[in-house]
Design an enzyme around this catalytic site. Structure first.
Site, PDB file in Angstrom:
ATOM      1  N   HIS A  18       0.810  -1.216   0.000  1.00  0.00           N
ATOM      2  CA  HIS A  18       0.000   0.000   0.000  1.00  0.00           C
ATOM      3  C   HIS A  18       0.844   1.267   0.000  1.00  0.00           C
ATOM      4  CE1 HIS A  18      -3.490  -2.623   1.662  1.00  0.00           C
ATOM      5  NE2 HIS A  18      -3.377  -2.698   0.343  1.00  0.00           N
ATOM      6  N   HIS A  41      -7.482  -8.590  -8.096  1.00  0.00           N
ATOM      7  CA  HIS A  41      -7.844  -9.469  -6.979  1.00  0.00           C
ATOM      8  C   HIS A  41      -8.170  -8.572  -5.791  1.00  0.00           C
ATOM      9  CE1 HIS A  41      -5.498 -12.057  -9.672  1.00  0.00           C
ATOM     10  NE2 HIS A  41      -6.049 -13.105  -9.091  1.00  0.00           N
ATOM     11  N   SER A  99      -6.819  -2.311  -1.150  1.00  0.00           N
ATOM     12  CA  SER A  99      -6.347  -1.567  -2.318  1.00  0.00           C
ATOM     13  C   SER A  99      -7.469  -0.834  -3.053  1.00  0.00           C
ATOM     14  CB  SER A  99      -5.582  -2.486  -3.266  1.00  0.00           C
ATOM     15  OG  SER A  99      -6.282  -3.674  -3.535  1.00  0.00           O
ATOM     16  N   GLU A 117     -13.256  -9.347  -8.242  1.00  0.00           N
ATOM     17  CA  GLU A 117     -13.200 -10.290  -7.128  1.00  0.00           C
ATOM     18  C   GLU A 117     -14.052 -11.498  -7.487  1.00  0.00           C
ATOM     19  OE1 GLU A 117     -12.577 -12.563  -4.201  1.00  0.00           O
ATOM     20  OE2 GLU A 117     -11.434 -10.683  -4.355  1.00  0.00           O
ATOM     21  N   ASP A 168      -2.724  -8.894  -7.543  1.00  0.00           N
ATOM     22  CA  ASP A 168      -2.438  -9.255  -6.148  1.00  0.00           C
ATOM     23  C   ASP A 168      -3.112 -10.589  -5.817  1.00  0.00           C
ATOM     24  OD1 ASP A 168      -1.817  -9.221  -3.459  1.00  0.00           O
ATOM     25  OD2 ASP A 168      -3.374  -7.778  -2.930  1.00  0.00           O
TER      26      ASP A 168
END
EC number: 2.1.1.266
Length: 286
Positions: A18, A41, A99, A117, A168
């Site tokens: 981050h 992701h 994120s 997602e 990610d």
């Protein structure tokens, strides 16, 4: 997939990820014209560190909680902690931003964000968290496939010329995950070659990552940069000892800005036996 990021929110890997993500967003926002961000992701986008999942592991105590208790001199780390405080001002004292939240926080009103997602429950929570933000589109779909489906991005009849793709994955397939991630990055670069791509990865033993590093250097990007933070010696294949980010086409001067931040994070989060942080060009910019 069984992975749930709620168990790991705010740990040392999130801190690295981050800090770098905000620096990338700020570099994009410094230039005029809208940009596009894809989070492949995304998870649920917002977490509670006092929830049972986070308390069960206690991983945030060695990550964001430790930083919040220390004086901070590095501007990139300070920027990250400002974002944490802004998230908590909006969502409660124990909130932690994923994120998607940080992208929405750091980017501008005319920028656009797509979040993917696959898990139905997590995707539903993600949609609820960003229902009121017209900049954010949530897709319940495989993140790797999104690099084919959503790139190059468009706003009406206009193609975005600048942007960021964050990859990610949960690495449930362990080292085999790198094959899928690298193939997705190659697809993305073929469709949107000028964007910046950021791939997060866990580190157990650094030497096991050498084939991945060689393959990453061969990707058709203009430049490739590794940023790695280890919080303990990389001598155990049974635990995550640190993590890294592969950045393809990173913004100009980003490495010079983030190298001191990585060194500061190693000093604040690492054990005495932790190796030095790493900032290394696999493919230097021309």
């Amino acid at each position: 997939m069984n992975y749930r990021h709620a168990f790991h929110a705010g740990n040392h890997a999130d801190v690295l990820k981050h800090v770098v993500l905000l620096a990338l967003c700020d570099a994009l926002a410094r230039k005029p014209g809208p940009c596009f961000a894809l989070d492949t992701h995304a998870g649920r986008g917002l977490y509670a560190l006092d929830a049972d999942a986070a308390r069960r592991t206690g991983e945030s105590e060695g990550g964001v909680a430790r930083l919040l208790a220390l004086p901070i001199g590095d501007p990139c780390v300070a920027r990250y902690l400002d974002a944490i405080r802004a998230c908590r001002a909006a969502h409660g004292a124990h909130a932690y931003p994923g994120s998607p939240w940080l992208l929405a926080y750091a980017l501008r009103a005319d920028d656009r964000i797509a979040c993917c997602e696959l898990q139905p429950e997590e995707a539903a929570i993600l949609k609820a968290n960003f229902r009121g933000d017209p900049r954010v589109a949530v897709h319940q779909r495989d993140g790797y496939a999104a690099l084919k489906a959503l790139l190059p991005p468009r706003a009406g009849d206009t193609r975005f010329s600048r942007g960021l793709v964050l990859v990610d994955p949960p690495y449930e397939a362990q080292l085999r995950e790198f094959d899928a991630a690298l193939a997705a990055l190659r697809d993305g670069l073929a469709r949107w070659p000028h964007a910046c791509y950021a791939l997060w990865y866990p580190i157990k033993q650094r030497r096991a990552l050498q084939p991945f590093h060689r393959a990453a250097a061969a990707l058709p990007a203009k430049s490739a940069l590794l940023l790695e933070l280890l919080v303990r010696a990389d001598d155990s294949p049974l635990r995550m000892n640190g993590s890294g980010l592969l950045l393809l086409n990173p913004p100009w001067q980003l490495e010079a800005m983030l190298a001191p931040a990585l060194a500061a994070l190693r000093d604040m989060l690492g054990e005495a036996t932790a190796p030095a942080s790493r900032s290394e060009w696999l493919k230097p910019p021309a």
